[in-house]
Design a protein around this motif. Structure first.
Motif, PDB file in Angstrom:
ATOM      1  N   LEU A 200     -12.424  -7.141  -5.942  1.00  0.00           N
ATOM      2  CA  LEU A 200     -11.172  -7.963  -6.470  1.00  0.00           C
ATOM      3  C   LEU A 200     -10.152  -6.943  -6.818  1.00  0.00           C
ATOM      4  CD1 LEU A 200     -13.152 -10.745  -8.399  1.00  0.00           C
ATOM      5  CD2 LEU A 200     -11.892 -10.923  -6.021  1.00  0.00           C
ATOM      6  N   LEU A 201     -10.482  -5.875  -7.407  1.00  0.00           N
ATOM      7  CA  LEU A 201      -9.300  -4.892  -7.969  1.00  0.00           C
ATOM      8  C   LEU A 201      -8.817  -4.349  -6.848  1.00  0.00           C
ATOM      9  CD1 LEU A 201      -7.806  -3.267  -9.985  1.00  0.00           C
ATOM     10  CD2 LEU A 201      -9.793  -1.652 -10.129  1.00  0.00           C
ATOM     11  N   GLY A 202      -9.513  -4.063  -5.646  1.00  0.00           N
ATOM     12  CA  GLY A 202      -9.050  -3.443  -4.288  1.00  0.00           C
ATOM     13  C   GLY A 202      -8.229  -4.388  -3.727  1.00  0.00           C
ATOM     14  N   SER A 203      -8.554  -5.670  -3.549  1.00  0.00           N
ATOM     15  CA  SER A 203      -7.562  -6.441  -3.000  1.00  0.00           C
ATOM     16  C   SER A 203      -6.311  -6.899  -3.628  1.00  0.00           C
ATOM     17  CB  SER A 203      -8.339  -8.012  -2.849  1.00  0.00           C
ATOM     18  OG  SER A 203      -9.565  -7.878  -2.323  1.00  0.00           O
ATOM     19  N   ALA A 204      -6.352  -6.860  -4.972  1.00  0.00           N
ATOM     20  CA  ALA A 204      -4.999  -6.830  -5.715  1.00  0.00           C
ATOM     21  C   ALA A 204      -4.021  -5.608  -5.480  1.00  0.00           C
ATOM     22  CB  ALA A 204      -5.255  -6.825  -7.173  1.00  0.00           C
ATOM     23  N   LEU A 205      -4.545  -4.303  -5.316  1.00  0.00           N
ATOM     24  CA  LEU A 205      -4.256  -3.054  -5.088  1.00  0.00           C
ATOM     25  C   LEU A 205      -3.476  -3.196  -3.557  1.00  0.00           C
ATOM     26  CD1 LEU A 205      -6.296  -0.493  -6.782  1.00  0.00           C
ATOM     27  CD2 LEU A 205      -3.732  -1.426  -7.532  1.00  0.00           C
ATOM     28  N   ASP A 206      -4.270  -3.627  -2.819  1.00  0.00           N
ATOM     29  CA  ASP A 206      -3.909  -3.912  -1.305  1.00  0.00           C
ATOM     30  C   ASP A 206      -2.607  -4.663  -1.124  1.00  0.00           C
ATOM     31  OD1 ASP A 206      -4.014  -4.322   1.469  1.00  0.00           O
ATOM     32  OD2 ASP A 206      -4.884  -6.344   1.026  1.00  0.00           O
ATOM     33  N   TYR A 207      -2.723  -6.025  -1.727  1.00  0.00           N
ATOM     34  CA  TYR A 207      -1.539  -6.948  -1.765  1.00  0.00           C
ATOM     35  C   TYR A 207      -0.316  -6.289  -2.161  1.00  0.00           C
ATOM     36  CZ  TYR A 207      -4.834 -10.354  -0.059  1.00  0.00           C
ATOM     37  OH  TYR A 207      -5.855 -10.907   0.761  1.00  0.00           O
TER      38      TYR A 207
ATOM     39  N   ALA B 287       0.645  -6.944  14.943  1.00  0.00           N
ATOM     40  CA  ALA B 287      -0.142  -8.171  14.304  1.00  0.00           C
ATOM     41  C   ALA B 287      -1.700  -7.930  14.661  1.00  0.00           C
ATOM     42  CB  ALA B 287       0.490  -9.219  14.730  1.00  0.00           C
ATOM     43  N   GLY B 288      -1.964  -7.913  16.076  1.00  0.00           N
ATOM     44  CA  GLY B 288      -3.307  -7.779  16.639  1.00  0.00           C
ATOM     45  C   GLY B 288      -4.116  -6.419  15.966  1.00  0.00           C
ATOM     46  N   ALA B 289      -3.197  -5.519  16.066  1.00  0.00           N
ATOM     47  CA  ALA B 289      -4.205  -4.125  15.398  1.00  0.00           C
ATOM     48  C   ALA B 289      -4.336  -4.369  13.858  1.00  0.00           C
ATOM     49  CB  ALA B 289      -3.165  -2.811  15.665  1.00  0.00           C
ATOM     50  N   LEU B 290      -3.549  -4.764  13.111  1.00  0.00           N
ATOM     51  CA  LEU B 290      -3.728  -4.936  11.754  1.00  0.00           C
ATOM     52  C   LEU B 290      -4.927  -5.941  11.314  1.00  0.00           C
ATOM     53  CD1 LEU B 290       0.032  -5.205  10.270  1.00  0.00           C
ATOM     54  CD2 LEU B 290      -1.755  -3.320   9.704  1.00  0.00           C
ATOM     55  N   THR B 291      -4.939  -7.180  12.247  1.00  0.00           N
ATOM     56  CA  THR B 291      -6.035  -7.931  12.269  1.00  0.00           C
ATOM     57  C   THR B 291      -7.530  -7.237  12.463  1.00  0.00           C
ATOM     58  OG1 THR B 291      -4.453  -9.678  12.611  1.00  0.00           O
ATOM     59  CG2 THR B 291      -6.904 -10.084  12.832  1.00  0.00           C
TER      60      THR B 291
ATOM     61  N   LEU C 194       3.714 -12.579   8.194  1.00  0.00           N
ATOM     62  CA  LEU C 194       3.190 -11.245   8.505  1.00  0.00           C
ATOM     63  C   LEU C 194       4.248 -10.992   9.783  1.00  0.00           C
ATOM     64  CD1 LEU C 194       1.595  -8.726   8.337  1.00  0.00           C
ATOM     65  CD2 LEU C 194      -0.494  -9.955   9.828  1.00  0.00           C
ATOM     66  N   PRO C 195       4.319 -11.817  10.729  1.00  0.00           N
ATOM     67  CA  PRO C 195       5.035 -11.442  11.860  1.00  0.00           C
ATOM     68  C   PRO C 195       6.801 -11.105  11.474  1.00  0.00           C
ATOM     69  CG  PRO C 195       3.779 -13.255  12.286  1.00  0.00           C
ATOM     70  CD  PRO C 195       3.828 -13.072  10.956  1.00  0.00           C
TER      71      PRO C 195
ATOM     72  N   ALA D 210       3.226  -5.468  -0.435  1.00  0.00           N
ATOM     73  CA  ALA D 210       4.422  -6.121  -1.169  1.00  0.00           C
ATOM     74  C   ALA D 210       5.581  -5.163  -1.136  1.00  0.00           C
ATOM     75  CB  ALA D 210       4.314  -6.578  -2.298  1.00  0.00           C
ATOM     76  N   CYS D 211       5.161  -3.658  -1.560  1.00  0.00           N
ATOM     77  CA  CYS D 211       6.080  -2.862  -1.676  1.00  0.00           C
ATOM     78  C   CYS D 211       6.292  -1.835  -0.526  1.00  0.00           C
ATOM     79  CB  CYS D 211       5.725  -1.988  -3.099  1.00  0.00           C
ATOM     80  SG  CYS D 211       5.395  -3.072  -4.567  1.00  0.00           S
ATOM     81  N   ALA D 212       5.458  -1.675   0.420  1.00  0.00           N
ATOM     82  CA  ALA D 212       5.450  -0.890   1.397  1.00  0.00           C
ATOM     83  C   ALA D 212       6.610  -0.545   2.061  1.00  0.00           C
ATOM     84  CB  ALA D 212       4.367  -1.247   2.548  1.00  0.00           C
ATOM     85  N   PRO D 213       7.137   0.598   1.994  1.00  0.00           N
ATOM     86  CA  PRO D 213       8.370   0.718   2.695  1.00  0.00           C
ATOM     87  C   PRO D 213       8.184   1.176   4.126  1.00  0.00           C
ATOM     88  CG  PRO D 213       8.034   2.729   1.288  1.00  0.00           C
ATOM     89  CD  PRO D 213       6.781   1.844   1.095  1.00  0.00           C
ATOM     90  N   TRP D 214       7.121   1.792   4.603  1.00  0.00           N
ATOM     91  CA  TRP D 214       6.706   2.415   5.916  1.00  0.00           C
ATOM     92  C   TRP D 214       5.597   1.699   6.268  1.00  0.00           C
ATOM     93  CZ3 TRP D 214       6.337   6.411   1.800  1.00  0.00           C
ATOM     94  CH2 TRP D 214       7.425   7.002   1.559  1.00  0.00           C
ATOM     95  N   LEU D 215       5.665   1.304   7.734  1.00  0.00           N
ATOM     96  CA  LEU D 215       4.595   0.761   8.373  1.00  0.00           C
ATOM     97  C   LEU D 215       3.094   1.453   8.313  1.00  0.00           C
ATOM     98  CD1 LEU D 215       3.941  -1.348  10.770  1.00  0.00           C
ATOM     99  CD2 LEU D 215       4.132   0.198  12.359  1.00  0.00           C
ATOM    100  N   SER D 216       3.106   2.752   8.087  1.00  0.00           N
ATOM    101  CA  SER D 216       1.922   3.535   7.682  1.00  0.00           C
ATOM    102  C   SER D 216       1.359   2.774   6.582  1.00  0.00           C
ATOM    103  CB  SER D 216       2.028   4.997   7.789  1.00  0.00           C
ATOM    104  OG  SER D 216       2.833   5.164   6.616  1.00  0.00           O
ATOM    105  N   LEU D 217       2.073   2.518   5.412  1.00  0.00           N
ATOM    106  CA  LEU D 217       1.482   2.087   4.240  1.00  0.00           C
ATOM    107  C   LEU D 217       0.787   0.649   4.452  1.00  0.00           C
ATOM    108  CD1 LEU D 217       3.815   3.347   1.536  1.00  0.00           C
ATOM    109  CD2 LEU D 217       1.737   4.325   2.251  1.00  0.00           C
ATOM    110  N   LEU D 218       1.377   0.013   5.458  1.00  0.00           N
ATOM    111  CA  LEU D 218       1.003  -1.327   5.611  1.00  0.00           C
ATOM    112  C   LEU D 218      -0.369  -1.480   6.201  1.00  0.00           C
ATOM    113  CD1 LEU D 218       2.365  -4.252   5.273  1.00  0.00           C
ATOM    114  CD2 LEU D 218       2.892  -4.122   7.809  1.00  0.00           C
ATOM    115  N   TYR D 219      -0.486  -0.291   7.072  1.00  0.00           N
ATOM    116  CA  TYR D 219      -1.996   0.015   7.673  1.00  0.00           C
ATOM    117  C   TYR D 219      -2.849   0.406   6.746  1.00  0.00           C
ATOM    118  CZ  TYR D 219      -0.859  -0.709  12.600  1.00  0.00           C
ATOM    119  OH  TYR D 219      -0.332  -1.271  13.787  1.00  0.00           O
ATOM    120  N   LEU D 220      -2.551   1.190   5.905  1.00  0.00           N
ATOM    121  CA  LEU D 220      -3.243   1.579   4.703  1.00  0.00           C
ATOM    122  C   LEU D 220      -3.573   0.550   3.850  1.00  0.00           C
ATOM    123  CD1 LEU D 220      -4.621   4.023   3.068  1.00  0.00           C
ATOM    124  CD2 LEU D 220      -2.391   4.338   1.966  1.00  0.00           C
TER     125      LEU D 220
END
Length: 421
Positions: free
Chosen positions: A94-101, A59-63, A42-43, A105-115
């Motif tokens: 479980l489906l939500g977790s799969a979509l999240d990861y 990193a703290g904000a995402l946690t 993650l870092p 994995a594909c997020a090109p922007w930081l905002s999608l990482l937060y989403l």
């Protein structure tokens, strides 16, 4: 007993509840591996977005975002599982977790990482639903042992996850996120194909106002036997944030540990903690009862923290690790007692409230103990451990009441046996 054509007795078959329990434990372990997979990279992922100066802040904000969404949504998902079933809510999680990861994995922007982290916090009810499922398929005498198995499964998954994630991250930065998505999808398929809905009393459909986190906490907190256990659980979760927040810093500042020493000590603690929960919890609870097991776990935890506070060398930390790992028997015993003080139609609401309290502790604990450590580091860096141990002081009246209740039950049992004899 059924017989074979030869006339010999057929071998006993395992009950469906055993298969369901094995699937639930596998789900918990795979979910923990998925969580641990992303920790080592993650870092570096945040660094790839050009956040070198604010890396720790993000990193703290995402946690904190994950924990905050868990705090808000876990009670609602628990209440919905009481009404509409454990299986559909677990599948949604479980489906939500799969979509999240996959999104991470594909997020090109930081905002999608937060989403993605927000989505994971919203759907991350697998632990609370697993706890409710175990309560559904277990009688009171089995729950402490099986909650110990659940804790051990989660703990071993958290140990294995970072190791696998570190190896995958060395090949490709986003590979651990893909692996976590695959594990969540595998979890989903296992639950979809093989996990039955447990037979139990269904709750009524919750009103919209009943889905907010404080409603379930208020309603369950009104139960006189349950309220002290909820406060004790919060204290236990807050105290548990001390090593998670400060272990690496504490080891480096006091003993000069390098990252390898920190990692080995954490792995040793994780393995010992899992072994205590898997092998000792059931036996101790059956021998002494859940109340005495809970008190014993709290005492062991306090002694372990005080050992860390006053340790003079790295070798003197070893008894503290053993004591703190022994404190792991308290959590499953508390879960078993809480489930017996809640009616069958509200087991999901209970587990949701417990998950919400754990998430609240995950938000508050690192901030509080980080501040305590910084305030004392110029004088003595053991204060955070002392404060963690002191969190149990307000719970002493509840612990004494639990012991009195356990002695009363034992005395009534002896009296009944004497009368019968």
């Amino acid at each position: 007993m059924s017989t074979l054509p030869s006339g010999r007795p057929a071998p006993p078959t395992r009950s469906p509840a055993r298969y369901a329990l094995a699937l639930i434990l596998a789900t918990v372990a795979l979910d923990a591996i998925g969580l641990g997979l992303i920790a080592p990279v993650l870092p570096q992922l945040l660094d790839s977005f050009g956040l070198q100066r604010n890396l720790a802040l993000h990193a703290g904000a995402l946690t904190a975002l994950y924990a905050l969404m868990q705090f808000v949504c876990a009670p609602a998902l628990g209440a919905l599982s009481d009404r509409y079933g454990r299986r559909p809510v677990l599948l949604f999680s479980l489906l939500g977790s799969a979509l999240d990861y996959l999104l991470m994995a594909c997020a090109p922007w930081l905002s999608l990482l937060y989403l993605g982290r927000a989505m994971s916090g919203i759907s991350g009810a697998s632990g609370s639903v697993a706890g409710a499922y175990i309560a559904d398929i277990s009688d009171a005498s089995q729950r402490a042992r099986r909650y110990g198995w659940m804790g051990a499964s989660f703990g071993l998954g958290l140990i294995a996850g970072p190791v696998i994630g570190g190896l995958l991250g060395a090949m490709w930065l986003r590979a651990p996120f893909v692996a976590a998505a695959v594990l969540a999808a595998l979890n989903f398929c296992l639950a979809w194909l093989a996990l039955p809905e447990p037979a139990r009393e269904r709750g009524r459909a919750p009103a919209l106002r009943e889905l907010v986190p404080w409603h379930s906490l208020r309603e369950l907190g009104r139960l006189p036997d349950l309220a002290p256990l909820l406060w004790l659980y919060l204290a236990m979760q807050l105290a548990g944030q001390v090593p998670g927040t400060l272990w690496a810093i504490y080891g480096h500042d006091r003993f000069g540990w390098n990252p390898t020493a920190v990692g080995l000590s954490l792995a040793a603690f994780g393995v010992m903690h899992a072994l205590f929960q898997a092998l000792a919890t059931g036996r101790i609870s059956e021998r002494f009862g859940p109340a005495r097991s809970l008190v014993g776990g709290v005492v062991s935890d306090v002694l372990g923290y005080l050992t860390f506070a006053f340790a003079r060398s790295g070798w003197t930390v070893a008894p503290g690790l053993l004591l703190a790992a022994g404190g792991g028997i308290g959590g499953p015993a508390l879960l078993a007692m809480s489930s017996t003080h809640t009616d069958e139609a509200r087991q999901g609401a209970l587990q949701g409230v417990l998950a919400s309290l754990a998430s609240l502790a995950a938000v508050i604990g690192p901030l509080v103990f980080g501040a305590v450590y910084v305030a004392g580091v110029g004088h003595w860096n053991g204060w955070a451990w002392v404060v963690g141990a002191a969190l149990y002081l307000p719970c002493i009246p509840a612990l004494r009441a639990l012991l009195r209740g356990a002695r009363g039950v034992a005395a009534r049992g002896v009296s009944a046996d004497a009368t019968t004899g």
